[in-house]
Design a protein around this motif. Sequence first.
Motif, short mmCIF file in Angstrom:
data_model
loop_
_atom_site.label_atom_id
_atom_site.label_comp_id
_atom_site.label_asym_id
_atom_site.label_seq_id
_atom_site.Cartn_x
_atom_site.Cartn_y
_atom_site.Cartn_z
N SER A 65 39.98 41.07 28.91
CA SER A 65 40.96 40.18 29.53
C SER A 65 42.35 40.36 28.93
O SER A 65 43.34 40.48 29.65
CB SER A 65 40.50 38.73 29.37
OG SER A 65 41.48 37.83 29.84
N ALA A 66 42.44 40.36 27.60
CA ALA A 66 43.76 40.44 26.95
C ALA A 66 44.43 41.78 27.19
O ALA A 66 45.64 41.86 27.38
CB ALA A 66 43.62 40.17 25.46
N ARG A 67 43.65 42.86 27.18
CA ARG A 67 44.25 44.19 27.43
C ARG A 67 44.79 44.29 28.85
O ARG A 67 45.86 44.86 29.08
CB ARG A 67 43.23 45.29 27.16
CG ARG A 67 43.06 45.62 25.68
CD ARG A 67 42.30 46.90 25.50
NE ARG A 67 40.91 46.74 25.94
CZ ARG A 67 40.07 47.75 26.10
NH1 ARG A 67 40.46 48.99 25.90
NH2 ARG A 67 38.82 47.53 26.46
N ASP A 68 44.04 43.75 29.81
CA ASP A 68 44.53 43.77 31.19
C ASP A 68 45.79 42.92 31.33
O ASP A 68 46.74 43.30 32.01
CB ASP A 68 43.44 43.27 32.14
CG ASP A 68 42.31 44.28 32.29
OD1 ASP A 68 42.52 45.46 31.95
OD2 ASP A 68 41.22 43.88 32.74
N LEU A 69 45.80 41.77 30.67
CA LEU A 69 47.00 40.93 30.68
C LEU A 69 48.18 41.65 30.04
O LEU A 69 49.32 41.50 30.48
CB LEU A 69 46.72 39.62 29.94
CG LEU A 69 45.93 38.56 30.71
CD1 LEU A 69 45.49 37.45 29.77
CD2 LEU A 69 46.78 37.99 31.85
N ALA A 70 47.91 42.41 28.99
CA ALA A 70 48.98 43.15 28.32
C ALA A 70 49.63 44.15 29.26
O ALA A 70 50.86 44.30 29.27
CB ALA A 70 48.44 43.87 27.08
N GLN A 71 48.82 44.86 30.05
CA GLN A 71 49.39 45.83 30.99
C GLN A 71 50.22 45.15 32.06
O GLN A 71 51.32 45.60 32.40
CB GLN A 71 48.25 46.63 31.64
CG GLN A 71 47.36 47.38 30.67
CD GLN A 71 48.14 48.34 29.78
OE1 GLN A 71 49.13 48.93 30.20
NE2 GLN A 71 47.69 48.49 28.54
N VAL A 72 49.71 44.05 32.61
CA VAL A 72 50.46 43.32 33.64
C VAL A 72 51.72 42.72 33.05
O VAL A 72 52.79 42.75 33.68
CB VAL A 72 49.56 42.24 34.27
CG1 VAL A 72 50.36 41.36 35.22
CG2 VAL A 72 48.39 42.88 35.01
N SER A 73 51.63 42.17 31.84
CA SER A 73 52.81 41.59 31.19
C SER A 73 53.88 42.64 30.93
O SER A 73 55.07 42.37 31.08
CB SER A 73 52.40 40.93 29.87
OG SER A 73 51.53 39.85 30.07
N THR A 74 53.45 43.84 30.53
CA THR A 74 54.40 44.91 30.26
C THR A 74 55.19 45.27 31.52
O THR A 74 56.42 45.41 31.49
CB THR A 74 53.68 46.15 29.72
OG1 THR A 74 53.03 45.81 28.49
CG2 THR A 74 54.65 47.29 29.47
#
Length: 385
Positions: free
Chosen positions: A329-338
């Motif tokens: 979850s956090a890694r996917d959020l990191a990509q979208v946030s970037t």
Amino acid sequence: MSELVGTRTPRRARWAVTVYFALTGAGLATWTARIPEIKRDLGLDDGQVTLALFSVAAGSVLAMQVAGRLADRFGSERVMGPAGVLLAVSLLVPGFAGSLPVLLAGLLAFGAGHGTVDVSMNAQALLVQRRYGRPIVSTFHAMFSVGGLLGAGAGALAAHLGIGVGTHFAVVAAVTGVLLVVARRALVESEHVRSGPQARGGRGVPGAIVFLGVLAFFCSLGEGSMADWSPLYLSDVLDSGPAVAAVGYAVFSAAMATFRFLGDRLVSRFGPVALVRGCGLIAGVGLGAALLVHQEVAAIIGFGLFGVGLSCIIPQVFNAAGSRDPSRSARDLAQVSTLGYGGLLAGPVVIGLVTQSFGLTVGLAVPAALALLVAASAGAVRPRS
């Protein structure tokens, strides 16, 4: 388990995450509100100020990539505490920086703290939402906006009262650090902590996450463009006075913050796909029609409708990204946030390039068109079975 049920209840965790969102928004606004004085005190030119802004962005983007993996491996609640301390302590450096290199180093650390908190608190927000069993994510994003408004207001007041930047930043850092450390104790434990070989697997970015990141980029581009170009549209294109020119962005910001508080009820009633589609249409049609009317009142209303439309889209995009695979979850959020952060930075630049060739009216039509593309792509936020 007794600790989780007894002291880390979903209600307490919700308040704790709310504190993180509000203080993160306030911390970022604290820095931006005092940029003019820091520029004057250090004798910086516009190019050096741009470099300072880039340092914050670079620190955030780089940290997001690491933060996602750390949160997935150790749990978002374990990452948020140290990241919150870094966010608070690093704010002291630009407040007392005596030279450009020190300022840049401090802002790089500040950006890293901001990016790490951003990813981990969004992952924790989705975890708390699952414990609640109903949508609550939009309210967290609303509190980030409220925190930004409060931070900017406090910065303006401190400047008006003649309070030095260092003193101002020290007070904010102390309050932020204490509150974030206390709030950390109420966060709930992550359900899908990765370890061993599992934590090192899955390096690729799923196509669905990339697409959600593109939608975040489109929305953030519109948000970034409003900050710099909406006042110029009113003043330069419609010949409005300075007071009226400032109203446009204020209406946009107020509309966005207000309707984010309504977002959770709206998604419960209509579902995320219908909500994103409706919001995209409101944003695109509202801003586009205002640009065609070419009048002050219409422009201000259009900016307000654009804020209403954008308000609920990003929370649903984040919700879809973080819920797709709880184990990453956090890694996917990191990509979208970037990608979203990239849109925020690129917005003013893109509008400026279009404006140079076709005029500001056409330039502001770009985020309106992108909002319509988001509406057409609303199916991407459909919950995964």
